[in-house]
Design a protein around this motif. Structure first.
Motif, PDB file in Angstrom:
ATOM      1  N   LEU A 259      -7.013   5.887  -3.366  1.00 46.51           N
ATOM      2  CA  LEU A 259      -6.861   4.446  -3.132  1.00 46.51           C
ATOM      3  C   LEU A 259      -8.131   3.877  -2.495  1.00 46.51           C
ATOM      4  CD1 LEU A 259      -4.936   2.028  -3.350  1.00 46.51           C
ATOM      5  CD2 LEU A 259      -4.171   2.521  -1.054  1.00 46.51           C
ATOM      6  N   GLY A 260      -8.717   4.632  -1.556  1.00 45.26           N
ATOM      7  CA  GLY A 260      -9.960   4.186  -0.936  1.00 45.26           C
ATOM      8  C   GLY A 260     -11.055   4.016  -1.960  1.00 45.26           C
ATOM      9  N   LEU A 261     -11.186   4.975  -2.879  1.00 46.31           N
ATOM     10  CA  LEU A 261     -12.232   4.895  -3.902  1.00 46.31           C
ATOM     11  C   LEU A 261     -12.000   3.712  -4.834  1.00 46.31           C
ATOM     12  CD1 LEU A 261     -12.702   8.670  -4.798  1.00 46.31           C
ATOM     13  CD2 LEU A 261     -14.301   7.175  -3.591  1.00 46.31           C
TER      14      LEU A 261
ATOM     15  N   PHE B  88       3.943   8.859   3.716  1.00 49.03           N
ATOM     16  CA  PHE B  88       3.451   7.524   3.344  1.00 49.03           C
ATOM     17  C   PHE B  88       4.407   6.414   3.716  1.00 49.03           C
ATOM     18  CE2 PHE B  88       1.206   9.824  -0.234  1.00 49.03           C
ATOM     19  CZ  PHE B  88       0.002   9.829   0.412  1.00 49.03           C
TER      20      PHE B  88
ATOM     21  N   LEU C 268       0.321   4.569  -2.533  1.00 44.75           N
ATOM     22  CA  LEU C 268      -0.031   5.925  -2.123  1.00 44.75           C
ATOM     23  C   LEU C 268       1.032   6.922  -2.553  1.00 44.75           C
ATOM     24  CD1 LEU C 268      -1.191   5.042   1.470  1.00 44.75           C
ATOM     25  CD2 LEU C 268      -2.650   5.967  -0.298  1.00 44.75           C
ATOM     26  N   ALA C 269       2.312   6.527  -2.418  1.00 48.55           N
ATOM     27  CA  ALA C 269       3.386   7.500  -2.591  1.00 48.55           C
ATOM     28  C   ALA C 269       3.780   7.696  -4.044  1.00 48.55           C
ATOM     29  CB  ALA C 269       4.609   7.060  -1.796  1.00 48.55           C
TER      30      ALA C 269
ATOM     31  N   LEU D  36       0.813  -1.218   0.000  1.00 46.67           N
ATOM     32  CA  LEU D  36       0.000   0.000   0.000  1.00 46.67           C
ATOM     33  C   LEU D  36       0.851   1.276   0.000  1.00 46.67           C
ATOM     34  CD1 LEU D  36      -2.791  -1.051   2.480  1.00 46.67           C
ATOM     35  CD2 LEU D  36      -2.954  -0.884   0.017  1.00 46.67           C
TER      36      LEU D  36
ATOM     37  N   LEU E 199      -9.406   4.038   4.668  1.00 45.40           N
ATOM     38  CA  LEU E 199      -8.516   4.879   3.859  1.00 45.40           C
ATOM     39  C   LEU E 199      -9.068   6.290   3.721  1.00 45.40           C
ATOM     40  CD1 LEU E 199      -7.420   2.383   1.091  1.00 45.40           C
ATOM     41  CD2 LEU E 199      -5.883   3.703   2.512  1.00 45.40           C
TER      42      LEU E 199
ATOM     43  N   GLY F 113      -3.989  10.868  -2.041  1.00 50.11           N
ATOM     44  CA  GLY F 113      -3.561   9.479  -2.210  1.00 50.11           C
ATOM     45  C   GLY F 113      -4.470   8.540  -1.450  1.00 50.11           C
ATOM     46  N   PHE F 114      -4.767   8.900  -0.191  1.00 50.26           N
ATOM     47  CA  PHE F 114      -5.656   8.052   0.620  1.00 50.26           C
ATOM     48  C   PHE F 114      -7.052   8.001   0.000  1.00 50.26           C
ATOM     49  CE2 PHE F 114      -2.558   9.135   4.028  1.00 50.26           C
ATOM     50  CZ  PHE F 114      -2.299   7.866   4.478  1.00 50.26           C
ATOM     51  N   PHE F 115      -7.568   9.184  -0.420  1.00 46.47           N
ATOM     52  CA  PHE F 115      -8.917   9.218  -1.002  1.00 46.47           C
ATOM     53  C   PHE F 115      -8.986   8.345  -2.252  1.00 46.47           C
ATOM     54  CE2 PHE F 115      -9.283  13.722   0.848  1.00 46.47           C
ATOM     55  CZ  PHE F 115      -9.867  13.235   2.005  1.00 46.47           C
TER      56      PHE F 115
ATOM     57  N   GLN G 245      -1.779  15.884  -3.545  1.00 45.24           N
ATOM     58  CA  GLN G 245      -1.099  15.926  -2.248  1.00 45.24           C
ATOM     59  C   GLN G 245      -1.382  14.639  -1.463  1.00 45.24           C
ATOM     60  OE1 GLN G 245      -2.654  19.551  -0.739  1.00 45.24           O
ATOM     61  NE2 GLN G 245      -1.267  20.815  -1.960  1.00 45.24           N
ATOM     62  N   PRO G 246      -0.691  14.447  -0.329  1.00 43.58           N
ATOM     63  CA  PRO G 246      -0.870  13.200   0.427  1.00 43.58           C
ATOM     64  C   PRO G 246      -2.322  12.798   0.713  1.00 43.58           C
ATOM     65  CG  PRO G 246       1.000  14.367   1.274  1.00 43.58           C
ATOM     66  CD  PRO G 246       0.427  15.240   0.211  1.00 43.58           C
ATOM     67  N   PRO G 247      -3.227  13.702   1.175  1.00 39.48           N
ATOM     68  CA  PRO G 247      -4.589  13.228   1.452  1.00 39.48           C
ATOM     69  C   PRO G 247      -5.256  12.625   0.221  1.00 39.48           C
ATOM     70  CG  PRO G 247      -4.270  15.427   2.346  1.00 39.48           C
ATOM     71  CD  PRO G 247      -3.070  15.128   1.531  1.00 39.48           C
TER      72      PRO G 247
END
Lengths: 203, 195
Positions: free
Chosen positions: A183-185, B24, A29-30, A25, B176, A179-181, A175-177
């Protein structure tokens, strides 16, 4: 369906290492701010995975079970070092963009899962195919996340403009957030598709 | 180091450049062990301990082994071996001298060997070229930053259990998205001027 075909479908769709098994993961993300980074990361990981599966499966009768984890670590770290130096020499821009995430391929759980669960127990050819398919699954997952992020943050794909200029850019997706959004979607979409497929099977 | 430097470096590592939420690194344990606050605490302590020790060991190895023999390109291999050996060593020492702590941390220690935060901190220190004290302090504070994110997230996640969300988001996806919101809050620190 032949065995090879089944292996491909398994690696890319049914048992996708990132979207279904939830391995690797951190790079998902990165390294997904742009399609270019995602493709570079995915292809490098795929090459290392293919190499490590071939080496580990051909040495599997020589590696004692007790020290196998240490042996896997050394083999994978050596291959990652080779990949890192090659990227620095021939693709300096990509190497710069991915930074420490190239050497961090060493601790990507996909490589260990493949080595432990497949390459250490199977022949060279089957392990090579399995490494390739798992690598393709990882690449596909990275591309999906990166497509969402690059499209929403810049309106482009591989630096080609896709959305019209009038569509507002969502800077946070790069930006970093974001990435989380993203990947979650993407994982939610995978779960929705799998659930629908399962429901159809039972009916 | 002056005390201003210490404060700047610490706040930078904990809040502004948080290991999990902006760099990350260590996302796997962040999502994996955050279901209960108890386990999150155990993991946090182990990570702080191993990260600090790994930073010190890898700094020394680079300075006194890799640079004198001109084999800096082997740093990835050297660092991962040092980390794996150290995790093993930590396990044996804890088992012998602090069995109580060992039973609490025991199951997390082997997991840490494959935690990208630990190798990540060794690589960041290698690239930064900082001195020994700065490097160890940076590793310790980064570990604290990881723990802060993990503990915050685990307490949010405990509430998530009882919240309603779309079926497709069950499990990981909603975690996430929540982590994304937490990361969004942390981007607020990005423009912070300490002095």
């Amino acid at each position: 369906m032949t065995q090879t075909m089944r292996q491909f479908k398994n690696g890319i769709i049914d048992q996708n290492p990132t979207l279904v098994l939830l391995l690797g993961l951190c790079p998902a993300l990165a390294a997904t701010t742009t399609m270019m980074n995602a493709a570079g990361m995915g292809l490098t990981t795929m090459a290392v995975l293919l190499g490590s599966n071939i080496i580990i499966s051909s040495l599997r009768k020589l590696i004692p079970a007790k020290v196998r984890i240490a042996a896997f670590t050394v083999i994978i770290a050596a291959l990652v070092t080779v990949a890192d130096l090659l990227l620095q020499a021939y693709f300096p821009a990509l190497s710069e963009a991915l930074g420490i995430f190239i050497p961090l391929i060493v601790v990507n759980c996909i490589l260990f899962a493949q080595a432990e669960l497949f390459a250490y127990r199977n022949g060279v050819v089957r392990s090579a195919i399995d490494g390739l398919t798992a690598g393709m699954g990882f690449l596909a997952a990275l591309i999906a996340v990166a497509a969402l992020r690059e499209l929403l943050s810049a309106g482009t794909l591989f630096d080609f403009r896709v959305l019209p200029e009038a569509v507002p850019e969502i800077a946070v997706m790069a930006q970093p957030p974001g990435g989380f959004f993203a990947l979650g979607l993407v994982i939610a979409a995978t779960q929705a598709v799998r659930k629908r497929g399962k429901a159809r099977e039972t009916v | 180091m002056t005390w201003q430097e210490v404060v700047t470096l610490s706040l930078g590592a904990i809040l502004i450049e948080n290991f999990v939420l902006t760099r990350f690194l260590g996302v796997c344990p962040f999502l994996g062990v955050s279901k209960k606050t108890d386990t999150a605490l155990g993991m946090s302590l182990s990570v702080i301990f191993v990260m600090t020790a790994a930073a010190a060991a890898s700094w020394a190895i680079r300075q006194y082994l890799l640079i004198p023999f001109d084999v800096e390109h082997l740093s990835t291999i050297a660092f991962i071996l040092v980390i794996a050996a150290m995790v093993q060593f930590a396990e044996i020492t804890l088992k012998k001298h602090a069995p109580e702590l060992f039973t609490r941390l025991g199951i997390y220690l082997p997991l840490i060997a494959a935690n990208c935060a630990v190798l990540g901190v060794a690589l960041i220190i290698r690239d930064s070229g900082n001195g020994f004290i700065e490097s160890v302090l940076f590793a310790f504070m980064s570990g604290v930053g990881f723990s802060l994110a993990l503990l915050l997230f685990s307490s949010i996640r405990a509430r998530l259990e009882f919240s309603e969300h779309p079926e497709a988001f069950e499990g990981f996806p909603i975690a996430l998205i929540t982590a994304g919101l937490l990361a969004l809050a942390f981007t607020g620190f990005a423009g912070m001027r300490i002095f």
